[in-house]
Enzyme design. Sequence first.
Site, PDB file in Angstrom:
ATOM      1  N   ALA A  18      15.793  24.265  -8.864  1.00 44.67           N
ATOM      2  CA  ALA A  18      16.968  24.614  -8.059  1.00 44.67           C
ATOM      3  C   ALA A  18      18.153  23.706  -8.346  1.00 44.67           C
ATOM      4  CB  ALA A  18      16.607  24.547  -6.572  1.00 44.67           C
ATOM      5  N   ALA A  19      17.899  22.397  -8.492  1.00 46.48           N
ATOM      6  CA  ALA A  19      19.018  21.461  -8.702  1.00 46.48           C
ATOM      7  C   ALA A  19      19.609  21.635 -10.096  1.00 46.48           C
ATOM      8  CB  ALA A  19      18.538  20.024  -8.497  1.00 46.48           C
ATOM      9  N   TRP A  48       7.484  27.117  -6.317  1.00 44.87           N
ATOM     10  CA  TRP A  48       6.333  27.083  -5.408  1.00 44.87           C
ATOM     11  C   TRP A  48       6.734  27.055  -3.938  1.00 44.87           C
ATOM     12  CZ3 TRP A  48       1.527  23.863  -7.142  1.00 44.87           C
ATOM     13  CH2 TRP A  48       1.190  24.203  -8.468  1.00 44.87           C
ATOM     14  N   GLY A  51       8.227  28.289   2.510  1.00 44.60           N
ATOM     15  CA  GLY A  51       8.877  28.502   3.803  1.00 44.60           C
ATOM     16  C   GLY A  51      10.275  29.061   3.696  1.00 44.60           C
ATOM     17  N   GLU A 118      10.467  26.193  11.742  1.00 49.81           N
ATOM     18  CA  GLU A 118       9.547  25.179  11.204  1.00 49.81           C
ATOM     19  C   GLU A 118       9.652  23.916  12.040  1.00 49.81           C
ATOM     20  OE1 GLU A 118      10.466  24.870   6.999  1.00 49.81           O
ATOM     21  OE2 GLU A 118       9.238  26.618   6.517  1.00 49.81           O
ATOM     22  N   ASP A 221       9.323  11.654 -13.655  1.00 48.08           N
ATOM     23  CA  ASP A 221       9.887  11.269 -14.956  1.00 48.08           C
ATOM     24  C   ASP A 221      11.344  10.813 -14.848  1.00 48.08           C
ATOM     25  OD1 ASP A 221       7.454  12.276 -15.674  1.00 48.08           O
ATOM     26  OD2 ASP A 221       8.207  13.758 -17.103  1.00 48.08           O
ATOM     27  N   HIS A 242       2.320  16.838   3.632  1.00 49.07           N
ATOM     28  CA  HIS A 242       2.382  18.099   4.379  1.00 49.07           C
ATOM     29  C   HIS A 242       1.094  18.223   5.177  1.00 49.07           C
ATOM     30  CE1 HIS A 242       2.887  22.292   5.407  1.00 49.07           C
ATOM     31  NE2 HIS A 242       4.082  22.299   4.842  1.00 49.07           N
ATOM     32  N   ARG A 289       6.734  16.621  10.522  1.00 53.67           N
ATOM     33  CA  ARG A 289       5.531  16.559   9.680  1.00 53.67           C
ATOM     34  C   ARG A 289       4.764  15.246   9.736  1.00 53.67           C
ATOM     35  NH1 ARG A 289       7.716  19.610   4.392  1.00 53.67           N
ATOM     36  NH2 ARG A 289       7.812  21.547   5.519  1.00 53.67           N
ATOM     37  N   HIS A 350       3.347  15.882  -0.468  1.00 52.84           N
ATOM     38  CA  HIS A 350       4.144  17.104  -0.572  1.00 52.84           C
ATOM     39  C   HIS A 350       5.560  16.865  -1.098  1.00 52.84           C
ATOM     40  CE1 HIS A 350       5.473  21.138   0.425  1.00 52.84           C
ATOM     41  NE2 HIS A 350       6.423  20.679   1.217  1.00 52.84           N
ATOM     42  N   ARG A 385      11.790  13.804   5.546  1.00 51.79           N
ATOM     43  CA  ARG A 385      12.590  15.020   5.335  1.00 51.79           C
ATOM     44  C   ARG A 385      12.259  16.084   6.378  1.00 51.79           C
ATOM     45  NH1 ARG A 385      11.631  20.037   2.409  1.00 51.79           N
ATOM     46  NH2 ARG A 385       9.526  19.265   2.070  1.00 51.79           N
ATOM     47  N   SER A 390      15.139  20.575   1.669  1.00 51.15           N
ATOM     48  CA  SER A 390      15.207  20.027   0.304  1.00 51.15           C
ATOM     49  C   SER A 390      15.755  21.014  -0.704  1.00 51.15           C
ATOM     50  CB  SER A 390      13.847  19.519  -0.142  1.00 51.15           C
ATOM     51  OG  SER A 390      12.895  20.505   0.032  1.00 51.15           O
TER      52      SER A 390
HETATM   53  P1  FAD Z   1      11.866  21.030  -9.443  1.00 50.65           P
HETATM   54  O1  FAD Z   1      12.040  22.402  -8.950  1.00 50.65           O
HETATM   55  O2  FAD Z   1      10.550  20.379  -9.200  1.00 50.65           O
HETATM   56  O3  FAD Z   1      12.159  21.071 -10.993  1.00 50.65           O
HETATM   57  C1  FAD Z   1      11.939  19.938 -11.799  1.00 50.65           C
HETATM   58  C2  FAD Z   1      12.320  20.307 -13.216  1.00 50.65           C
HETATM   59  O4  FAD Z   1      12.381  19.133 -14.022  1.00 50.65           O
HETATM   60  C3  FAD Z   1      11.313  21.225 -13.890  1.00 50.65           C
HETATM   61  O5  FAD Z   1      12.013  22.178 -14.649  1.00 50.65           O
HETATM   62  C4  FAD Z   1      10.572  20.283 -14.835  1.00 50.65           C
HETATM   63  O6  FAD Z   1      10.061  20.917 -15.982  1.00 50.65           O
HETATM   64  C5  FAD Z   1      11.691  19.343 -15.214  1.00 50.65           C
HETATM   65  N1  FAD Z   1      11.242  18.047 -15.725  1.00 50.65           N
HETATM   66  C6  FAD Z   1      10.578  17.072 -15.060  1.00 50.65           C
HETATM   67  N2  FAD Z   1      10.358  16.033 -15.891  1.00 50.65           N
HETATM   68  C7  FAD Z   1      10.879  16.381 -17.091  1.00 50.65           C
HETATM   69  C8  FAD Z   1      10.923  15.757 -18.344  1.00 50.65           C
HETATM   70  N3  FAD Z   1      10.391  14.543 -18.573  1.00 50.65           N
HETATM   71  N4  FAD Z   1      11.512  16.407 -19.379  1.00 50.65           N
HETATM   72  C9  FAD Z   1      12.036  17.652 -19.207  1.00 50.65           C
HETATM   73  N5  FAD Z   1      12.025  18.287 -18.023  1.00 50.65           N
HETATM   74  C10 FAD Z   1      11.440  17.657 -16.985  1.00 50.65           C
HETATM   75  N6  FAD Z   1      11.507  22.820   0.105  1.00 50.65           N
HETATM   76  C11 FAD Z   1      12.241  23.593   0.927  1.00 50.65           C
HETATM   77  O7  FAD Z   1      13.403  23.294   1.194  1.00 50.65           O
HETATM   78  N7  FAD Z   1      11.678  24.717   1.471  1.00 50.65           N
HETATM   79  C12 FAD Z   1      10.398  25.096   1.223  1.00 50.65           C
HETATM   80  O8  FAD Z   1       9.944  26.119   1.713  1.00 50.65           O
HETATM   81  C13 FAD Z   1       9.613  24.286   0.374  1.00 50.65           C
HETATM   82  N8  FAD Z   1       8.324  24.607   0.112  1.00 50.65           N
HETATM   83  C14 FAD Z   1       7.626  23.864  -0.796  1.00 50.65           C
HETATM   84  C15 FAD Z   1       6.334  24.253  -1.135  1.00 50.65           C
HETATM   85  C16 FAD Z   1       5.631  23.545  -2.092  1.00 50.65           C
HETATM   86  C17 FAD Z   1       4.240  23.963  -2.468  1.00 50.65           C
HETATM   87  C18 FAD Z   1       6.224  22.403  -2.707  1.00 50.65           C
HETATM   88  C19 FAD Z   1       5.482  21.611  -3.738  1.00 50.65           C
HETATM   89  C20 FAD Z   1       7.510  22.005  -2.345  1.00 50.65           C
HETATM   90  C21 FAD Z   1       8.213  22.723  -1.400  1.00 50.65           C
HETATM   91  N9  FAD Z   1       9.515  22.359  -1.046  1.00 50.65           N
HETATM   92  C22 FAD Z   1      10.237  23.143  -0.194  1.00 50.65           C
HETATM   93  C23 FAD Z   1      10.192  21.273  -1.741  1.00 50.65           C
HETATM   94  C24 FAD Z   1      11.115  21.871  -2.814  1.00 50.65           C
HETATM   95  O9  FAD Z   1      10.452  22.947  -3.436  1.00 50.65           O
HETATM   96  C25 FAD Z   1      11.489  20.859  -3.867  1.00 50.65           C
HETATM   97  O10 FAD Z   1      11.947  19.679  -3.271  1.00 50.65           O
HETATM   98  C26 FAD Z   1      12.593  21.397  -4.759  1.00 50.65           C
HETATM   99  O11 FAD Z   1      12.228  22.648  -5.279  1.00 50.65           O
HETATM  100  C27 FAD Z   1      12.868  20.436  -5.893  1.00 50.65           C
HETATM  101  O12 FAD Z   1      13.749  21.056  -6.782  1.00 50.65           O
HETATM  102  P2  FAD Z   1      14.279  20.233  -8.025  1.00 50.65           P
HETATM  103  O13 FAD Z   1      15.239  21.118  -8.726  1.00 50.65           O
HETATM  104  O14 FAD Z   1      14.719  18.896  -7.597  1.00 50.65           O
HETATM  105  O15 FAD Z   1      12.961  20.006  -8.924  1.00 50.65           O
HETATM  106  C1  SIN Z   2       6.559  24.919   3.965  1.00 47.42           C
HETATM  107  O1  SIN Z   2       6.743  26.096   3.730  1.00 47.42           O
HETATM  108  O2  SIN Z   2       5.821  24.480   4.842  1.00 47.42           O
HETATM  109  C2  SIN Z   2       7.260  23.921   3.134  1.00 47.42           C
HETATM  110  C3  SIN Z   2       8.617  23.774   3.623  1.00 47.42           C
HETATM  111  C4  SIN Z   2       9.206  22.518   3.058  1.00 47.42           C
HETATM  112  O3  SIN Z   2       8.534  21.730   2.410  1.00 47.42           O
HETATM  113  O4  SIN Z   2      10.395  22.296   3.317  1.00 47.42           O
END
Ligand code: FAD
Ligand code: SIN
Length: 536
Positions: A18-19, A48, A51, A118, A221, A242, A289, A350, A385, A390
């Site tokens: 997402a970021a 993944w 919620g 939540e 990383d 979690h 949580r 989590h 959090r 997030s």
């Molecule tokens: P990520 O989506 O984790 O992406 C990381 C990226 O970095 C990936 O593309 C990976 O390949 C890349 N990367 C990492 N290291 C390297 C490297 N060395 N070289 C190249 N690429 C690399 N949050 C909510 O707000 N609502 C929810 O409902 C929710 N549910 C969740 C359920 C689960 C099961 C989990 C695990 C988390 C949940 N979260 C939720 C938390 C949320 O999903 C994450 O905090 C958020 O998606 C993180 O996004 P990001 O873009 O920072 O990283």
């Molecule tokens: C969940 O669906 O319980 C995860 C929500 C979150 O981590 O923000």
Amino acid sequence: MTVGSEASYDVVIVGSGAAGLTAALNLAERCRVLVLAKGGLSEGSTAWAQGGIAAVLEEGDSFADHVRDTMVAGAGLNDRDVVEFVVEGAPAAIERLAALGVPFNAGEAAERWHLTREGGHSHRRIVHVDDATGWAVQQALERAAALNPNITLRPHMVAVDLVTGRHAETPSADRRVRGVYAVNKETGRVELFTGRATILATGGAGRAYLYSTAPRGATGDGIGMAWRAGCRVSNMEFMQFHPTCLYNLETKNFLITEAVRGEGGHLRLPGDGHRFMPDFDPRAELAPRDVVARAIDHEIKRLGLDYVHLDISHLAPEFVEAHFPTIHAKLLGLGIDMRQEPIPVVPAQHYTCGGIVVDRNGRTDLPGLYAAGECTESGLHGANRLASNSLLECFVFGEAAAKHILAHADDLPPPPPIRPWDESRVTHSDEEVVVHHNWREIRRFMWDYVGIVRTTKRLERALRRVELLRAEVDEYYGHFRVTPDLIELRNLVEVAGLIVRSALARRESRGLHYTLDYPEMLPNAVDTVLTPPAHG
Ligand code: FAD
Ligand code: SIN
């Protein structure tokens, strides 16, 4: 501001969640952007997420309430300005996602979206796509990125380290970040990618723990790379557990969304079915949580249980199936019918609340280096959090970093000639077992010694082990060709050390950090900020 050669871009983004993709889409209006992912594009935590995304959209809700809930969960350690910035940015972020085609569930009658609830939220506030919100968001972002001619997507590239002045053909002490070196998983070769700006969007470090809901690549990383290059890292002791990860001997990291409790699910003891959360907190299952996870941990340890039950079978079967289709199907495949029987659950790591220190524009301590999403500590989450804040942080900070780069594009100097990766003094490893053994060892002792309830003695034990492993990994890294597993192990040791040292430094219990040696919360809320030794 295009630089020219094949491996040079205006902006290099490490991470396709997402970021990273939010930043890329915003930058692509005016820049050539490279996005690296170490596996498939959808293999980060974003895909993944179950919620949903928190935003003030319910009648009667207010930004002030969302800010208050965020700060109550964060136990006073949040930066109020940042919390306001993110909370106020939420409705627009949801609109942009809807415009990209994210099919958020519609509400009834006058309500545009269906909002679920939540823990820790005083209102219905969570916009969602059934119980698989992250997958829908990830697919929409990827579709838009793939269609954009200014964005180059390179999956299966594992970033090793940031490029700074010391990697230039004429080495210097200049700390400006010029891109990354990354291993191509197909060829095994290390390639160089340069840019005028670099964004780390590498996600969390949950896989430092034996049990985690996070995907395998969550090995910290970006945090490791930023720390080695000279960035401060903050609040790493606040690892979120979690409360409700499925307990199943084969499927070890399947989350049961908090929305199950939000819609009325109860936590019960397996033997007599006692609903125990009201004994711990007046908010019962919808307490934040840390409170729920600690209560479950307490009951599991007190009664010698393997798990507790999460039960939503008292609601209409059609309601359960309609609201949680993904979880229901997954559980049915494992022989559990959540419409009729309780789900065995345990807490699991989590979310990584701490990370690379960034300002409101996503800027790190190093010129040319930005960071966004779970790899950062922006001041939003504080000591814990709030659920579904997030993904929101990713959208708001991904955009903020992009905007800052665009606004300062003309001030960002092109990179000088950089040396290619030097492999002349290393050989292929003949002892892969070291890497796999050390992976397992870290995750085990982090779980046992640096988990939900901590003591100084256990943390000191963990620190001794981290130091031993670090020496081994450093030696190994110096002698053998880098492989994806070795890169991840090196970062895991780095972040494990940061977590343990941060936990030892905090002599109080606050938010997610609970220690039996300092059970009280101190009057002043202070961040734990670690500075890399060479740069301190
Ligand atoms: P990520 O989506 O984790 O992406 C990381 C990226 O970095 C990936 O593309 C990976 O390949 C890349 N990367 C990492 N290291 C390297 C490297 N060395 N070289 C190249 N690429 C690399 N949050 C909510 O707000 N609502 C929810 O409902 C929710 N549910 C969740 C359920 C689960 C099961 C989990 C695990 C988390 C949940 N979260 C939720 C938390 C949320 O999903 C994450 O905090 C958020 O998606 C993180 O996004 P990001 O873009 O920072 O990283
Ligand atoms: C969940 O669906 O319980 C995860 C929500 C979150 O981590 O923000």
